[in-house]
Scaffold this motif. Sequence first.
Motif, PDB file in Angstrom:
ATOM      1  N   THR A 280       0.853  -1.188   0.000  1.00 56.46           N
ATOM      2  CA  THR A 280       0.000   0.000   0.000  1.00 56.46           C
ATOM      3  C   THR A 280       0.889   1.238   0.000  1.00 56.46           C
ATOM      4  O   THR A 280       1.826   1.343   0.789  1.00 56.46           O
ATOM      5  CB  THR A 280      -0.962   0.015   1.203  1.00 56.46           C
ATOM      6  OG1 THR A 280      -1.637   1.274   1.264  1.00 56.46           O
ATOM      7  CG2 THR A 280      -0.247  -0.230   2.505  1.00 56.46           C
ATOM      8  N   GLY A 281       0.596   2.143  -0.916  1.00 59.82           N
ATOM      9  CA  GLY A 281       1.385   3.364  -1.057  1.00 59.82           C
ATOM     10  C   GLY A 281       2.357   3.256  -2.220  1.00 59.82           C
ATOM     11  O   GLY A 281       2.748   2.167  -2.656  1.00 59.82           O
ATOM     12  N   GLY A 282       2.734   4.435  -2.745  1.00 64.82           N
ATOM     13  CA  GLY A 282       3.767   4.468  -3.771  1.00 64.82           C
ATOM     14  C   GLY A 282       3.316   4.068  -5.156  1.00 64.82           C
ATOM     15  O   GLY A 282       4.145   3.679  -5.974  1.00 64.82           O
ATOM     16  N   VAL A 283       2.012   4.118  -5.461  1.00 62.38           N
ATOM     17  CA  VAL A 283       1.567   3.744  -6.797  1.00 62.38           C
ATOM     18  C   VAL A 283       1.008   4.935  -7.572  1.00 62.38           C
ATOM     19  O   VAL A 283       0.595   4.794  -8.717  1.00 62.38           O
ATOM     20  CB  VAL A 283       0.490   2.629  -6.738  1.00 62.38           C
ATOM     21  CG1 VAL A 283       1.088   1.358  -6.199  1.00 62.38           C
ATOM     22  CG2 VAL A 283      -0.711   3.069  -5.928  1.00 62.38           C
ATOM     23  N   SER A 284       0.997   6.107  -6.958  1.00 60.59           N
ATOM     24  CA  SER A 284       0.503   7.292  -7.659  1.00 60.59           C
ATOM     25  C   SER A 284       1.674   8.095  -8.204  1.00 60.59           C
ATOM     26  O   SER A 284       2.836   7.749  -8.014  1.00 60.59           O
ATOM     27  CB  SER A 284      -0.340   8.152  -6.711  1.00 60.59           C
ATOM     28  OG  SER A 284       0.424   8.522  -5.581  1.00 60.59           O
ATOM     29  N   VAL A 285       1.356   9.175  -8.877  1.00 61.88           N
ATOM     30  CA  VAL A 285       2.391  10.021  -9.465  1.00 61.88           C
ATOM     31  C   VAL A 285       3.308  10.557  -8.368  1.00 61.88           C
ATOM     32  O   VAL A 285       2.852  11.032  -7.330  1.00 61.88           O
ATOM     33  CB  VAL A 285       1.750  11.189 -10.246  1.00 61.88           C
ATOM     34  CG1 VAL A 285       2.833  12.115 -10.778  1.00 61.88           C
ATOM     35  CG2 VAL A 285       0.901  10.645 -11.391  1.00 61.88           C
ATOM     36  N   GLY A 286       4.599  10.464  -8.581  1.00 59.31           N
ATOM     37  CA  GLY A 286       5.589  10.922  -7.596  1.00 59.31           C
ATOM     38  C   GLY A 286       6.438   9.753  -7.163  1.00 59.31           C
ATOM     39  O   GLY A 286       7.636   9.721  -7.410  1.00 59.31           O
ATOM     40  N   ALA A 287       5.805   8.760  -6.511  1.00 59.57           N
ATOM     41  CA  ALA A 287       6.543   7.572  -6.091  1.00 59.57           C
ATOM     42  C   ALA A 287       6.451   6.474  -7.135  1.00 59.57           C
ATOM     43  O   ALA A 287       7.007   5.404  -6.955  1.00 59.57           O
ATOM     44  CB  ALA A 287       5.990   7.066  -4.759  1.00 59.57           C
TER      45      ALA A 287
END
Length: 440
Positions: A280-287
């Motif tokens: 969970t986390g890190g799948v959107s723009v940026g990461a």
Amino acid sequence: MSTAATRTAGPDRLWTVDEHLEDILATVRPLEPIELQLLDAQGCVLVEDITVPVSLPPFDNSSMDGYAVRVTDVAGASEEFPAVLTVIGDVAAGQAEPLHVGPGETARIMTGAPLPPGAEAVVPVEWTDGGLGGGPVTGMRARSQSPEGAGGHVHVYRSAEARAHVRAKGSDVKAGDRALDAGAVLGPPQIALLAAIGRGTVRVRPRPRVVVMSTGSELVQPDEQLGDGQIYDSNSFALTAAARDAGAIAYRVGAVADDAETLRDTIEDQLVRADLMVTTGGVSVGAYDVVKEALSSVGDEDEEGAGIDFRKLAMQPGKPQGFGSIGPDHIPLLALPGNPVSSYVSFELFVRPAIRALMGLDDVHRPTTRATLTTDKALTSPKGRRQFLRGTYADGEVTPVGGAGSHLVAALALADALIVVPEDVESVEPGTEVEVVLLG
């Protein structure tokens, strides 16, 4: 990854919720069956039909503490004219050689003890004087002052019909009956039945092992001191609990920093105990690039068909998603967004069905129903997105709780349902009938 890899998609394509779920369920396969001891099989799914080898109960037995009698010997018995019978002994549960009850005789019998030959019924001890003389016994006198063994007489003050207070052989299940069907989930009652018919082991699909990890350098474990810009990691706790609720054996991994090498090493370490991995986390723009780099080379990167596909879904919350398989054993991995509500809704829509599919269940989805929307004002929804709003459901009505924000954990804690607003609907008026996913 099989099905997902066959779809054509550009970086800007919006996948539907149904397409994403279809790819997941097409890739996930039920776990191979194993033989387990009964208590180890709790929560697992049977892969065989269970036939009863021996009737339950296996013999006629007493349902009461009392006296085993012949019907003719107590016919017409009353308090004024009791039947007086000779006590020839006791019949206890587990007794191998029961007594034979002849004319004018009775045997004191315990609950669960086999009905002795010659006897046709059981009269409760409360219908007798307990062999003490006087009227019928009650309360503590009935339990503590009854005679033991042979000798003496007992007065019976009521008549009994044939088979009174007798549990018949096979009255529960008969030898040859189907006890449980393949596909049954083994809870306490099913395990009790298996034990009662003499099954010490059973062939089942094991509970899936699910590893849950959250990503983000800003995450701190509960009970630790928060620094500037830091927040507590709640996602890994919520998703681990949700995986267990779905039937899995779930392992929580502490938050991993936004570093591709660290994330890759952690995932590789966890593969040995995983049938399914959830991040969970890190799948959107940026990461995005860091997670993609880490997940694209986990385990045997040359293994054909392995890999993670990152997508944008036409849903709110939960637009960014990732799914694929990793390592030489092609362990399925679902990469969920990091906002708490987004990750939880994504779990319910995608991860829970995957867990249930691994278990070998036919119905992998939460139940749904139709309910009347009760709210003060109309609900709005973005065009082209399937929206999932938190709500409370009762008696055919559903009420929204909290707003649409994907960070509202407090509102999520109050919800027991998800209100579904279809892609082609931008406004829902109070009183409208809506689809509801029941979470309880």
